[in-house]
Scaffold this active site. Structure first.
Site, PDB file in Angstrom:
ATOM      1  N   LYS B  53       0.827  -1.205   0.000  1.00 21.55           N
ATOM      2  CA  LYS B  53       0.000   0.000   0.000  1.00 21.55           C
ATOM      3  C   LYS B  53       0.860   1.253   0.000  1.00 21.55           C
ATOM      4  CE  LYS B  53      -3.667  -2.597   1.990  1.00 21.55           C
ATOM      5  NZ  LYS B  53      -3.897  -3.430   3.165  1.00 21.55           N
ATOM      6  N   GLN B  97      -5.444  -2.362   9.198  1.00 25.62           N
ATOM      7  CA  GLN B  97      -4.984  -3.648   8.676  1.00 25.62           C
ATOM      8  C   GLN B  97      -5.610  -4.771   9.516  1.00 25.62           C
ATOM      9  OE1 GLN B  97      -2.850  -3.471   5.919  1.00 25.62           O
ATOM     10  NE2 GLN B  97      -3.328  -5.649   5.767  1.00 25.62           N
ATOM     11  N   ASP B 120     -12.221   1.343   3.313  1.00 29.35           N
ATOM     12  CA  ASP B 120     -12.431  -0.102   3.157  1.00 29.35           C
ATOM     13  C   ASP B 120     -13.919  -0.432   2.999  1.00 29.35           C
ATOM     14  OD1 ASP B 120     -10.451  -1.942   2.853  1.00 29.35           O
ATOM     15  OD2 ASP B 120      -9.985  -2.144   4.971  1.00 29.35           O
TER      16      ASP B 120
END
Lengths: 294, 294
Positions: B53, B97, B120
């Site tokens: 990322k 994460q 997300d």
């Protein structure tokens, strides 16, 4: 022949427990649980649905406040009504009779119900928690809660079973699918765009019928021994009846009951159980509120 | 032989469009989009995921703020960190994460991310809106958005198709199922409690593999001509590699690519596309914020 799951009798047992709770609350605190039912406009089935809820409340000693709004009411006015009910200490559950007229956005209204009073369990936040692993909704929506109770009390296990949900409505199909998945069933959701429906239903150990199509599911589509839960509640013309109609499910009961292992009848299956769950949630909400604010 | 869907190449095309957007924002407002990645503790794969990322952000001119917290950090401290990032005007997307260490409740943390910065798309409210008909989430979660883009750009239709989703994780399986259902596929969700997995997968026109089991889905399980999307990203030992491992998917690519109609490779399939969607959402969020607050 299938075991007919008597939703009416099971409901009666649970309702008498709820009536006891209501009595205890009244004795201990002098308070009565209250359910508000908001009905906008008149659709074909809505007066019947509202009347069933009102009657069930009365029988159990729950106060039922029916708010009838005209078809042309604005979305803002419905939302104002919801806010008033949120603030009303005598109301512990709020139910919006669905569907709403087309000019009113269902989500905008349902999102305004306070989570504590959302006895239907259709708030987006509640559904999101229901969908995700490791998250717990405040309550299961009434419809899947109703059939889970019926299956459990009939000794039908869910874990590892093939379940087919016919229909994907917000009210039944979608929440039913999420609940079955959380209970470790292998879930298939079929709908109007599905081809070879019969073949898919024929593989199901558990069929949840919620398509709103009178007797569309034939006996020959059912796997021998399967559990068949019928959420259909379709009025079909019947001149032999005084009312001029009779109620049938989405399943051809006469055929299917010869092949299934368990089946819910219409009427007298999941219908009364769904209302029972609504009453149960209302009284639980009332209890929480009264004990906290006493 | 299947058409191999080149997620890396498609990603590159989209990323150069995103890089353009970033340049325009910088020229017009002198502002740079920012993504915060919060990593708690070190799991087997997390450093690799975080690094991918960070690298992708740098290439596109997006500021990447990596917040590494020790394994033993308390839930309250992680939530404090999220609040800081919510308030930080230079951060337009926040990614936690997953999975988090066991002593931290995932939902409690994810719920604290402001909806605007939830790149997300895993907030319960967003998932609830995704699940329900007639409700629209602010954005689709990155994982299903990634494969929708790949299918669309490959000319694979979804409506009316049989889709089987292998796995029901919050990150891939569950949101993928909801998205496929909304796109009018007939969806079956299979998992560790499913028996006769092969037979169910063999009926699928679209297979979404997200079980986290290296090469568990064999070529003979695939229906000829099906579209196979592989979210597996499993490191298996390989002494011939300098790193000592290589990455394989949940699908036996060599076998399946002979039978499928379309297939995504691992690596180079949905992996880069998922990150691309994350970058796209971050820049969209930045654009909304900057235009509103300028």
């Amino acid at each position: 022949m299938a075991t007919v799951i008597d939703g009416k009798a099971i409901s009666q047992t649970i309702r008498s427990q709820i009536a006891n709770e209501v009595r205890l609350l009244s004795q201990k605190y002098g308070k009565v649980p209250g359910l508000a039912v908001v009905a906008v406009g008149i659709t074909k089935d809505s007066p019947r649905y509202v009347e069933m809820k009102r009657k069930a409340c009365t029988e159990l000693g729950i106060k039922c406040l029916v708010v009838e709004l005209p078809e042309q009411v604005s979305e803002a006015e419905v939302i104002n009504q919801v806010h008033d009910l949120n603030a009303n200490p005598h109301v512990h559950g709020i139910l919006i009779q669905l569907p709403l007229p087309k000019h009113i956005n269902e989500e905008n209204v349902l999102t305004e119900i306070s989570l504590e009073k959302d006895v239907d369990g259709f708030h987006s936040l509640n559904i999101g928690k229901l969908a995700m692993k490791g998250r717990e909704p405040l309550r299961l929506p009434c419809t899947p809660k109703a059939f889970l109770e019926l299956l459990e009390r009939s000794g039908v296990g869910i874990k590892g079973k093939r379940a087919v949900v016919v229909g994907r409505s917000n009210i039944v199909g979608l929440p039913a699918s999420l609940v079955l998945l959380k209970a470790d069933a292998t879930v298939t959701i079929v709908h109007s765009h599905t081809s070879q429906l019969e073949n898919i239903i024929r593989e199901a150990d558990i069929v949840i019928a919620a398509a709103g199509q009178p007797m569309m599911i034939k006996g020959s589509w059912i796997k021998p021994g399967a559990a068949v839960i019928d959420f259909g509640n379709n009025a079909v013309d019947d001149p032999t009846k005084k009312s001029g109609y009779r109620l049938v499910g989405d399943v051809d009961f006469e055929e299917a009951s010869k092949i299934a292992g368990w089946i819910t009848p219409v009427p007298g299956g999941v219908g009364p159980m769904t209302i029972t769950m609504l009453l149960k949630y209302t009284v639980e909400g009332a209890k929480r509120y009264i004990e906290k604010n006493n």
